[in-house]
Write an enzyme that holds these catalytic residues in place. Structure first.
Site, PDB file in Angstrom:
ATOM      1  N   HIS A 110       0.813  -1.217   0.000  1.00  0.00           N
ATOM      2  CA  HIS A 110       0.000   0.000   0.000  1.00  0.00           C
ATOM      3  C   HIS A 110       0.850   1.273   0.000  1.00  0.00           C
ATOM      4  CE1 HIS A 110       0.419  -0.265   4.514  1.00  0.00           C
ATOM      5  NE2 HIS A 110       0.425   1.053   4.408  1.00  0.00           N
ATOM      6  N   ASP A 147       0.178  -7.566   1.349  1.00  0.00           N
ATOM      7  CA  ASP A 147       0.572  -6.166   1.554  1.00  0.00           C
ATOM      8  C   ASP A 147       2.088  -5.998   1.602  1.00  0.00           C
ATOM      9  OD1 ASP A 147       0.216  -3.453   1.809  1.00  0.00           O
ATOM     10  OD2 ASP A 147      -0.096  -3.507   3.979  1.00  0.00           O
ATOM     11  N   SER A 233       4.583   2.885   7.713  1.00  0.00           N
ATOM     12  CA  SER A 233       4.340   1.680   6.921  1.00  0.00           C
ATOM     13  C   SER A 233       5.566   1.262   6.128  1.00  0.00           C
ATOM     14  CB  SER A 233       3.189   1.909   5.947  1.00  0.00           C
ATOM     15  OG  SER A 233       1.955   1.786   6.577  1.00  0.00           O
TER      16      SER A 233
END
Length: 285
Positions: A110, A147, A233
């Site tokens: 992402h 992911d 992230s």
């Protein structure tokens, strides 16, 4: 294990910092970028292994003293990068971990999903005090369901790979450090503990532009109370042996929309298996 709390109890949110949400479909990213990688995979520079591991597994569970934390951060910092994407639809910021000296970097899918065929991915090394050069990067492989994504810094050499640990050795209560670029603040470290293991986490899939969010992503995660914010992230979760044991990926929000001190990381043992499947060939590091 029980799934993460549902919408009526709060929500799990990714820790990517979206400056402006991209309005071009991620499917175009995979079709254009991954398609070109397959065609050129034979000539790609090969690597022998991902990151580096200690020659022997630790024989005990070392106790982290306050004076040991700076040494851990100092060891891992050169292998932590800031990952930026830009496209016609906007820009985003996340983090990444250097896997090889010739430029392979692991991050969350992402983080790079906002890039479009007309956009770009860039990587920057450095700390809060000293920032390195901004370098273009290319998508090598991605697994949206997990992911995870691997990118390569173009024409890179001499990068410092992250030492990879063993997430199977973690225990609840173990101290950990999260590192990355929360809210774009490069070179940030936060300290906490492993607050749960094998936590079933379900998050919304990356945005697919005008089509909205993609299918939900579900995985079993390391839960931690180390502070995580948008931009973390793809950054590392580091254990007391100064090795990477997880890829920080999401944070749980309370009903008010604020963090309640619960974050999640993809175990490095799970991530490494998928990374090896993404990279076509291994050779000299």
């Amino acid at each position: 294990m029980e799934p993460a709390p549902g919408p009526d109890q709060g929500r799990v949110r990714r820790t990517l910092l979206p400056w402006v949400r991209a309005h071009l479909a991620v499917l175009l990213v995979l079709a254009a970028v991954l398609g070109s990688v397959v065609g050129g995979a034979v000539g790609a520079t090969a690597v022998s292994r991902l990151g580096s591991r200690p020659s022997q597994e630790p024989t005990g569970r070392p106790v982290v003293l306050a004076e040991g934390l700076p040494r851990i951060v100092q060891r891992i910092s050169p292998a932590v990068v800031e990952v930026r994407t830009s496209s016609l639809g906007g820009r985003g910021i996340g983090s990444g971990i250097v896997l090889t000296s010739n430029g392979l970097v692991l991050t969350n899918f992402h983080v790079i999903s906002g890039a479009s065929p007309a956009g770009r991915i860039t990587v920057q090394t450095g700390t809060a005090a000293t920032s390195g050069p901004v370098r273009p990067a290319t998508l090598i492989g991605a697994d949206p369901k997990a992911d995870l994504a691997v990118i390569r810094v173009n024409n890179a050499s001499g990068l410092v790979p992250a030492p990879l640990g063993n997430s199977d050795r973690l225990a609840v209560g173990d101290p950990v450090i999260a590192m990355g670029a929360p809210s774009g603040l490069q070179g940030t470290a936060s300290f906490g503990i492993v607050s749960a293991l094998d936590r079933l986490v379900r998050v919304a899939g990356p945005s697919l532009g005008l089509a909205g969010q993609g299918p939900p992503v579900t995985y079993r995660a390391i839960q931690t109370d180390a502070a995580l914010s948008p931009g973390n992230s793809g950054g590392p979760l580091v254990d007391q042996t100064a090795t990477v044991v997880g890829i920080t990926s999401a944070v749980f929000e309370g009903t008010s929309g604020s963090s309640i001190g619960v974050g999640f990381a993809i175990p490095i043992n799970d991530a490494e298996k998928l990374v090896r499947a993404m990279v076509v060939q291994y050779g000299p590091k």
